[in-house]
Motif scaffolding. Structure first.
Motif, PDB file in Angstrom:
ATOM      1  N   TYR A 148       0.906  -1.109  -0.008  1.00  0.00           N
ATOM      2  CA  TYR A 148      -0.080   0.026   0.241  1.00  0.00           C
ATOM      3  C   TYR A 148       0.876   1.110   0.053  1.00  0.00           C
ATOM      4  CZ  TYR A 148      -4.057  -3.141   1.377  1.00  0.00           C
ATOM      5  OH  TYR A 148      -5.199  -3.814   1.331  1.00  0.00           O
ATOM      6  N   PHE A 149       1.967   1.476   0.824  1.00  0.00           N
ATOM      7  CA  PHE A 149       2.710   2.458   0.879  1.00  0.00           C
ATOM      8  C   PHE A 149       4.076   2.386   0.347  1.00  0.00           C
ATOM      9  CE2 PHE A 149       2.842  -0.003   4.848  1.00  0.00           C
ATOM     10  CZ  PHE A 149       3.987  -0.322   5.209  1.00  0.00           C
ATOM     11  N   ALA A 150       4.486   0.910  -0.216  1.00  0.00           N
ATOM     12  CA  ALA A 150       6.020   0.985  -0.515  1.00  0.00           C
ATOM     13  C   ALA A 150       6.108   0.119  -1.953  1.00  0.00           C
ATOM     14  CB  ALA A 150       6.517   0.065   0.562  1.00  0.00           C
ATOM     15  N   TRP A 151       5.019   0.160  -2.625  1.00  0.00           N
ATOM     16  CA  TRP A 151       5.067  -0.266  -4.180  1.00  0.00           C
ATOM     17  C   TRP A 151       4.867   0.834  -5.004  1.00  0.00           C
ATOM     18  CZ3 TRP A 151       6.905  -4.396  -6.669  1.00  0.00           C
ATOM     19  CH2 TRP A 151       6.514  -4.631  -8.066  1.00  0.00           C
ATOM     20  N   ASP A 152       5.867   0.936  -5.968  1.00  0.00           N
ATOM     21  CA  ASP A 152       5.644   2.172  -6.997  1.00  0.00           C
ATOM     22  C   ASP A 152       4.718   1.529  -8.050  1.00  0.00           C
ATOM     23  OD1 ASP A 152       6.936   4.274  -5.868  1.00  0.00           O
ATOM     24  OD2 ASP A 152       8.890   3.613  -6.703  1.00  0.00           O
ATOM     25  N   VAL A 153       3.756   2.168  -8.396  1.00  0.00           N
ATOM     26  CA  VAL A 153       2.770   1.635  -9.584  1.00  0.00           C
ATOM     27  C   VAL A 153       2.901   2.841 -10.722  1.00  0.00           C
ATOM     28  CG1 VAL A 153       0.360   1.123 -10.105  1.00  0.00           C
ATOM     29  CG2 VAL A 153       1.071   0.955  -7.765  1.00  0.00           C
ATOM     30  N   TYR A 154       3.014   2.394 -11.885  1.00  0.00           N
ATOM     31  CA  TYR A 154       3.513   3.192 -13.040  1.00  0.00           C
ATOM     32  C   TYR A 154       2.402   3.453 -14.116  1.00  0.00           C
ATOM     33  CZ  TYR A 154       8.349   2.127 -11.163  1.00  0.00           C
ATOM     34  OH  TYR A 154       9.211   2.135 -10.431  1.00  0.00           O
ATOM     35  N   GLY A 155       1.538   2.550 -13.707  1.00  0.00           N
ATOM     36  CA  GLY A 155       0.071   2.891 -14.881  1.00  0.00           C
ATOM     37  C   GLY A 155      -1.154   2.388 -14.273  1.00  0.00           C
ATOM     38  N   PRO A 156      -2.114   2.631 -14.970  1.00  0.00           N
ATOM     39  CA  PRO A 156      -3.426   2.267 -14.692  1.00  0.00           C
ATOM     40  C   PRO A 156      -3.569   0.774 -14.808  1.00  0.00           C
ATOM     41  CG  PRO A 156      -3.791   3.462 -16.376  1.00  0.00           C
ATOM     42  CD  PRO A 156      -2.340   3.618 -16.088  1.00  0.00           C
ATOM     43  N   ARG A 157      -4.517   0.099 -13.784  1.00  0.00           N
ATOM     44  CA  ARG A 157      -4.574  -1.395 -14.142  1.00  0.00           C
ATOM     45  C   ARG A 157      -3.582  -2.448 -13.908  1.00  0.00           C
ATOM     46  NH1 ARG A 157      -9.730  -1.331 -15.289  1.00  0.00           N
ATOM     47  NH2 ARG A 157     -10.640   0.504 -16.402  1.00  0.00           N
ATOM     48  N   THR A 158      -2.389  -1.925 -13.313  1.00  0.00           N
ATOM     49  CA  THR A 158      -1.166  -2.626 -12.815  1.00  0.00           C
ATOM     50  C   THR A 158      -1.099  -2.924 -11.719  1.00  0.00           C
ATOM     51  OG1 THR A 158       0.170  -0.734 -12.770  1.00  0.00           O
ATOM     52  CG2 THR A 158      -0.111  -1.618 -15.107  1.00  0.00           C
ATOM     53  N   TYR A 159      -2.231  -2.758 -10.644  1.00  0.00           N
ATOM     54  CA  TYR A 159      -2.071  -2.886  -9.218  1.00  0.00           C
ATOM     55  C   TYR A 159      -3.323  -3.505  -8.920  1.00  0.00           C
ATOM     56  CZ  TYR A 159      -1.428  -2.320  -4.251  1.00  0.00           C
ATOM     57  OH  TYR A 159      -1.360  -2.385  -2.861  1.00  0.00           O
ATOM     58  N   LEU A 160      -3.734  -4.753  -8.708  1.00  0.00           N
ATOM     59  CA  LEU A 160      -4.993  -5.245  -8.524  1.00  0.00           C
ATOM     60  C   LEU A 160      -5.132  -5.677  -7.029  1.00  0.00           C
ATOM     61  CD1 LEU A 160      -5.331  -7.526 -11.764  1.00  0.00           C
ATOM     62  CD2 LEU A 160      -5.683  -4.865 -11.281  1.00  0.00           C
ATOM     63  N   THR A 161      -6.005  -5.233  -6.220  1.00  0.00           N
ATOM     64  CA  THR A 161      -6.353  -5.708  -5.052  1.00  0.00           C
ATOM     65  C   THR A 161      -8.134  -6.038  -4.909  1.00  0.00           C
ATOM     66  OG1 THR A 161      -7.386  -3.439  -3.883  1.00  0.00           O
ATOM     67  CG2 THR A 161      -4.964  -3.607  -4.092  1.00  0.00           C
ATOM     68  N   SER A 162      -8.287  -6.695  -3.644  1.00  0.00           N
ATOM     69  CA  SER A 162      -9.626  -6.902  -3.339  1.00  0.00           C
ATOM     70  C   SER A 162     -10.418  -5.850  -2.889  1.00  0.00           C
ATOM     71  CB  SER A 162      -9.839  -8.122  -2.527  1.00  0.00           C
ATOM     72  OG  SER A 162      -8.977  -7.798  -1.391  1.00  0.00           O
ATOM     73  N   GLY A 163      -9.902  -4.678  -2.997  1.00  0.00           N
ATOM     74  CA  GLY A 163     -11.056  -3.436  -2.308  1.00  0.00           C
ATOM     75  C   GLY A 163     -11.013  -3.459  -1.025  1.00  0.00           C
ATOM     76  N   TYR A 164     -12.191  -2.996  -0.762  1.00  0.00           N
ATOM     77  CA  TYR A 164     -12.523  -2.942   0.863  1.00  0.00           C
ATOM     78  C   TYR A 164     -12.925  -4.405   1.502  1.00  0.00           C
ATOM     79  CZ  TYR A 164     -17.471  -2.596  -0.770  1.00  0.00           C
ATOM     80  OH  TYR A 164     -18.797  -2.629  -1.207  1.00  0.00           O
ATOM     81  N   GLN A 165     -13.144  -5.299   0.348  1.00  0.00           N
ATOM     82  CA  GLN A 165     -13.623  -6.622   0.924  1.00  0.00           C
ATOM     83  C   GLN A 165     -12.331  -7.308   1.758  1.00  0.00           C
ATOM     84  OE1 GLN A 165     -16.234  -8.132   1.502  1.00  0.00           O
ATOM     85  NE2 GLN A 165     -17.595  -6.756   0.188  1.00  0.00           N
ATOM     86  N   GLY A 166     -11.125  -6.999   1.098  1.00  0.00           N
ATOM     87  CA  GLY A 166      -9.911  -7.543   1.758  1.00  0.00           C
ATOM     88  C   GLY A 166      -9.994  -8.859   2.202  1.00  0.00           C
ATOM     89  N   ASN A 167     -10.403  -9.872   0.990  1.00  0.00           N
ATOM     90  CA  ASN A 167     -10.672 -11.240   1.442  1.00  0.00           C
ATOM     91  C   ASN A 167      -9.527 -12.270   1.180  1.00  0.00           C
ATOM     92  OD1 ASN A 167     -11.721  -9.937  -0.895  1.00  0.00           O
ATOM     93  ND2 ASN A 167     -12.620 -11.809  -1.726  1.00  0.00           N
ATOM     94  N   LEU A 168      -9.247 -12.904   1.961  1.00  0.00           N
ATOM     95  CA  LEU A 168      -7.948 -13.906   1.928  1.00  0.00           C
ATOM     96  C   LEU A 168      -8.170 -14.796   0.861  1.00  0.00           C
ATOM     97  CD1 LEU A 168      -5.351 -14.554   3.713  1.00  0.00           C
ATOM     98  CD2 LEU A 168      -6.479 -16.031   4.765  1.00  0.00           C
ATOM     99  N   GLY A 169      -7.008 -15.008  -0.219  1.00  0.00           N
ATOM    100  CA  GLY A 169      -7.198 -16.058  -1.091  1.00  0.00           C
ATOM    101  C   GLY A 169      -7.584 -15.477  -2.307  1.00  0.00           C
ATOM    102  N   PHE A 170      -7.964 -14.304  -2.650  1.00  0.00           N
ATOM    103  CA  PHE A 170      -8.496 -13.921  -4.030  1.00  0.00           C
ATOM    104  C   PHE A 170      -7.357 -13.460  -4.735  1.00  0.00           C
ATOM    105  CE2 PHE A 170      -6.423  -9.570  -3.540  1.00  0.00           C
ATOM    106  CZ  PHE A 170      -6.661  -9.409  -4.906  1.00  0.00           C
ATOM    107  N   ALA A 171      -6.182 -13.630  -4.558  1.00  0.00           N
ATOM    108  CA  ALA A 171      -5.213 -13.025  -5.426  1.00  0.00           C
ATOM    109  C   ALA A 171      -4.880 -14.012  -6.595  1.00  0.00           C
ATOM    110  CB  ALA A 171      -3.890 -12.396  -4.642  1.00  0.00           C
ATOM    111  N   PHE A 172      -4.549 -15.122  -6.083  1.00  0.00           N
ATOM    112  CA  PHE A 172      -3.939 -16.187  -7.338  1.00  0.00           C
ATOM    113  C   PHE A 172      -4.931 -16.416  -8.335  1.00  0.00           C
ATOM    114  CE2 PHE A 172      -3.090 -20.919  -8.213  1.00  0.00           C
ATOM    115  CZ  PHE A 172      -2.365 -20.443  -9.305  1.00  0.00           C
ATOM    116  N   PRO A 173      -6.180 -16.554  -8.142  1.00  0.00           N
ATOM    117  CA  PRO A 173      -7.025 -16.615  -9.212  1.00  0.00           C
ATOM    118  C   PRO A 173      -7.407 -15.604  -9.921  1.00  0.00           C
ATOM    119  CG  PRO A 173      -8.081 -17.014  -7.154  1.00  0.00           C
ATOM    120  CD  PRO A 173      -6.903 -17.028  -6.747  1.00  0.00           C
TER     121      PRO A 173
END
Length: 549
Positions: free
Chosen positions: A392-417
Motif C-alpha cells: 500500500y505504501f511501498a510499491w511504485d505503480v507506473y500505470g493504470p490497471r497494473t496493481y490489483l487488490t480486493s478493495g474494501y472486502q480484503g478477502n484472503l485468497g483472492f489474489a492467485f485466481p
C-alpha cells in the motif's frame, strides 16, 4: 429475420456480439446447452475451465480489472452461485464489470420448494441483495434483449457485477430469436455547470488542496494529472486508484506520503473514490464519519449520486471521472496558479514516508526486489498478506490497471485466481502475484489450471507457517494467547510439481531477483516459495492506520 436456436445458443451469440472473447466456466447439467453453444462457437471464444466456481468468478474479475473490458463467467446454480459469492462481492468492492451466466431448476419447479437439484429458495433475490442487478431469461426469444440490458447495467454508472439465470428446460428449448442491432452504451451524465463553478470557487481560495483517486478514475489519468498540475496539488490513492497518476510523477504521493501532508490540507478533491484513506484509515477505522474530519472542505467527482449521500461533500459533481476532472480544470483556467512549492513538499513527504517504510522488513526489501525485476507495465496482484499490506505504501505503480487488490472486502485468497484472469486478459504482460501460505491454499489447486491452459503467472508464496496478521494481533492484543493461526508445513515445490508447474525456493530479496527474472522471461506458470521466519515481519499497520490530524 428470425433464427431457431436454444436458449443457451441465444445467450452465447448475443454475449459474443458484445465483443466478449473469453468465458471462464465450469460446466454442469443445468448449463449444458450454454456450454455446447460455446463449443460450437469454436475459435470465436476462449473457454477457460478452472477447478472451482470461486476461481471462475475471480478469473473473470481479474480479466475485467486488467483489461477494462467486461468479464464473463458461467457456473451452475445454487451451490455454484454461492461458491462464486465471495468473488461477486469483491467485484462490487472493486467496481468490476462482470456478467455471471447460470442455470436454474426446471421452470415447472420454480418457487415450489421441492428440493430439485441445486435449488435454493430464491436465487435471484439472493443475488440482488448484494450485486448490481440480476434477472431471469424466460425463453430463447428474450435472451438478446436481456443480455443487452445486462451489459448496460454492469457498465453504466458505477460498474459492477450482474447475473442472468435461465431454467434448465428453457435453456435447452429451441425458439425463434431475432437479433437486433446492439444498443448504444448509456452515456454518463454531463457535469452540472453550477457544481463546477462552485468547486472552482472553493479551489480558488484553497492554499493546500489534495486529490485522492479511486477505482472510478482508472480511465481518467490524463484528466486527473492535468487538474493536479493546474493546482500544484499532490495526488494519492490507497488501493483502487493506484497508477491513475504514475508514482514517477512529481506530484504523486503514496498513502504514507499523503498522510505527511494531510495536516496542512484545506481542500480534498475525491475523484471516483470513497475517500476511505482520510475518513477511515486515518481516523482509527471505528469513527463512522459522513464528512471529512477537521475544517477541511470536500469536493467529490462521483458517477454514483447515491455515493454523495454516504460521505457528504461541500460540492458534489455527479459525472464521469474524466469528464468531471476536465470540466473542473477548464473552470480553473486563469483563476489559480500552481503552488510553486508543491513538488518540493511532495518530495519531502515521500522521503519521510520512505524512511519510515524502511523499518517494515523484510517486506519492503522483497517489494523492492520485485519492483526492480518486474517491467514497468507488469501487473502486481497482492493478497491479504504481510508483503501485500506493505505494498500500500511501498510499491511504485507506473500505470493504470497494473496493481490489483480486493478493495474494501480484503478477502484472503483472492489474489492467485484473480492473477490468472489478469494474465488471460493481458497475455503479453508479465503478471506477478504475492500471497501468503494461508491465502494461497484457498486456490492452490488452480496451479493445474495454469498449467493446463498455459497461463504464465508467477506466484510468490511467502511462507511464515501462519496467518501472520492474525497471529500478530493475538500476541499483541490478547496477552499472547494464540489460537487457530498456526499452519502446518507444506512442501510447496512438490505441490507445484505435482500439478505441472515449476517451483523454486529462496530466502532473501537478493536471491529472489534472479529467480523471478528467470520465471518472468520463461512466461510459463511458476511458483516461488519465500521462506520467512514465523513472526519476523515488521508491522505495516502503523503506516496504514494513522492518528487523526
Amino acid at each position: 429475420m428470425s433464427e431457431r436456436m436454444t436458449g443457451g445458443a441465444a445467450l452465447v451469440r448475443r454475449v459474443l456480439e458484445h465483443g466478449v472473447d473469453t468465458v471462464f466456466a465450469l460446466p454442469g447439467v443445468q448449463t449444458y446447452p450454454l456450454m455446447d453453444a460455446l463449443q460450437k462457437a469454436g475459435n470465436r471464444v476462449r473457454v477457460v475451465h478452472p477447478r472451482h466456481e470461486q476461481t471462475a468468478a475471480y478469473m473473470a474479475m481479474g480479466y475485467a480489472k486488467a483489461t477494462g473490458k467486461p468479464g464473463v463467467f458461467s457456473v451452475v446454480p445454487g451451490p455454484g452461485v454461492l461458491n462464486a459469492g465471495a468473488a461477486l462481492c469483491t467485484m462490487v468492492a472493486t467496481n468490476a464489470p462482470v456478467l455471471m451466466l447460470t442455470g436454474q431448476v426446471p421452470s415447472g419447479f420454480l418457487g415450489r420448494g421441492r428440493g430439485h437439484l441445486h435449488e435454493i429458495p430464491d436465487q435471484q433475490a439472493t443475488l440482488r441483495s448484494f450485486i448490481k442487478w440480476a434477472d431471469r431469461v424466460p425463453r430463447a426469444a428474450e435472451a438478446p434483449a436481456l443480455v443487452d440490458e445486462a451489459f448496460a447495467r454492469m457498465q453504466s454508472g458505477r460498474p459492477g457485477p450482474v447475473a442472468l439465470e435461465m431454467c434448465w428446460d428453457t435453456m435447452a428449448e429451441e425458439g425463434a430469436v431475432d437479433f437486433a442491432d446492439l444498443p448504444p452504451r448509456p452515456e454518463a451524465p454531463a457535469p452540472d455547470a453550477r457544481a463546477i463553478v462552485a468547486a472552482a470557487e472553493l479551489l480558488a481560495g484553497a492554499k493546500r488542496p489534495m486529490i485522492v483517486v479511486g477505482a472510478g478514475a482508472q480511465h481518467a489519468g490524463p484528466e486527473v494529472q492535468a487538474l493536479a498540475e493546474t493546482l500544484g496539488a499532490p495526488v494519492s490513492a490507497f488501493r483502487g486508484g493506484r497508477g491513475v497518476v504514475p508514482d514517477t510523477h512529481p506530484l504523486a504521493a503514496q498513502s504514507a506520503a499523503a498522510y505527511e501532508m494531510w495536516a496542512e490540507t484545506d481542500v480534498l478533491i475525491g475523484i471516483g473514490s470513497r475517500c476511505e484513506m482520510p475518513t477511515m484509515r486515518w481516523t482509527g477505522m471505528m469513527a463512522a464519519l459522513d464528512r471529512v474530519p477537521g475544517n477541511r472542505k470536500l469536493i467529490r467527482i462521483e458517477i454514483d449520486a447515491e455515493e454523495l449521500l454516504r460521505l457528504k461533500p461541500d460540492v458534489g459533481i455527479v459525472a464521469d471521472a474524466a469528464e468531471g476532472a476536465r470540466a473542473l480544470t477548464a473552470a480553473l483556467a486563469g483563476r489559480v496558479a500552481p503552488d510553486p512549492g508543491a513538488q518540493e513538499r511532495v518530495a519531502a513527504a515521500r522521503a519521510a514516508a520512505r524512511e519510515q517504510a524502511e523499518a517494515v522488513q523484510p517486506q519492503v526489501g522483497y517489494l523492492d526486489a520485485i519492483r526492480e525485476v518486474l517491467p514497468r507495465e507488469g501487473i502486481l496482484v497482492k493478497d491479504i498478506c504481510q508483503v501485500g499490506f506493505a505494498s500500500y505504501f511501498a510499491w511504485d505503480v507506473y500505470g493504470p490497471r497494473t496493481y490489483l487488490t480486493s478493495g474494501y472486502q480484503g478477502n484472503l485468497g483472492f489474489a492467485f485466481p484473480t492473477a490468472l484472469g489478469a494474465k488471460v486478459g493481458c497475455p503479453e504482460t508479465p503478471v506477478v502475484v504475492v500471497t501468503g501460505d494461508g491465502g494461497f491454499m484457498f486456490a492452490a489447486q488452480e496451479l493445474s489450471t495454469a498449467a493446463q491452459h498455459g497461463i504464465g503467472v508467477v506466484t510468490i508464496v511467502f511462507n511464515n507457517s501462519a496467518y501472520g496478521n492474525v497471529r500478530r494481533d493475538q500476541q499483541t492484543r490478547f496477552e499472547g494467547r494464540v489460537i487457530a493461526s498456526d499452519l502446518p508445513g507444506i512442501d510447496y515445490i512438490a505441490l507445484a510439481g505435482a500439478q505441472g508447474v515449476q517451483g523454486y525456493r529462496v530466502d532473501s530479496p537478493e536471491a529472489l531477483k534472479p529467480v523471478l527474472a528467470q520465471a518472468i522471461a520463461a512466461d510459463q506458470p511458476a511458483l516461488i516459495e519465500v521462506m520467512d521466519e514465523p513472526g519476523s515481519e515488521g508491522d505495516p499497520w502503523p503506516l496504514i492506520l494513522r492518528q487523526p490530524v
